[in-house]
Design a protein around this motif. Structure first.
Motif, short mmCIF file in Angstrom:
data_model
loop_
_atom_site.label_atom_id
_atom_site.label_comp_id
_atom_site.label_asym_id
_atom_site.label_seq_id
_atom_site.Cartn_x
_atom_site.Cartn_y
_atom_site.Cartn_z
N ASP A 5 56.52 0.39 6.03
CA ASP A 5 57.28 1.56 5.43
C ASP A 5 58.91 1.92 5.78
O ASP A 5 59.09 2.38 7.45
N THR A 33 59.71 -1.21 2.47
CA THR A 33 59.63 -0.49 1.50
C THR A 33 59.71 1.27 1.52
O THR A 33 59.84 1.58 2.02
N SER A 34 59.82 1.87 0.32
CA SER A 34 60.29 3.35 0.37
C SER A 34 59.94 3.45 -0.96
O SER A 34 60.36 2.81 -1.78
N GLY A 35 59.75 4.95 -0.73
CA GLY A 35 59.68 5.00 -2.52
C GLY A 35 61.09 6.59 -2.23
O GLY A 35 60.99 6.93 -3.88
N LYS A 53 59.48 0.72 -4.36
CA LYS A 53 57.53 1.58 -4.03
C LYS A 53 57.74 2.16 -5.36
O LYS A 53 59.23 2.80 -5.50
N PRO A 54 56.85 2.12 -6.75
CA PRO A 54 55.45 2.49 -6.26
C PRO A 54 56.26 0.53 -6.55
O PRO A 54 57.07 0.41 -7.79
N TYR A 55 54.84 0.08 -5.82
CA TYR A 55 55.76 -1.70 -6.41
C TYR A 55 53.63 -2.42 -6.09
O TYR A 55 52.97 -2.33 -6.59
#
Length: 68
Positions: A5, A33-35, A53-55
């Motif tokens: 993340d 990844t990141s939201g 995200k969301p994934y």
């Protein structure tokens, strides 16, 4: 393969981790990844990949296969 993340606890971000991994072990592929943040794949160190995200698990699996 490193999947991390962007926002990690502590003082190091996932981007910094990816940069350090790339410098020390250039053969290791990177997936971030990141939201909260959005990156184009070209912005990830060592031509890594970004999964927002969301994934779904299938998206992460696909990114891992494409990163090889």
């Amino acid at each position: 393969m490193v999947f991390t993340d962007v926002d990690m606890p502590g003082s190091m971000s996932g981007v910094t981790l990816a940069e350090r991994v790339n410098e020390s072990w250039p053969d290791i592929r990177l997936v971030l990844t990141s939201g909260r943040h959005r990156f184009a794949d070209r912005e990830v160190p060592d031509h890594g990949l970004f999964v927002p995200k969301p994934y779904r698990a299938s998206q992460v699996i696909d990114a891992i296969h494409r990163a090889d």
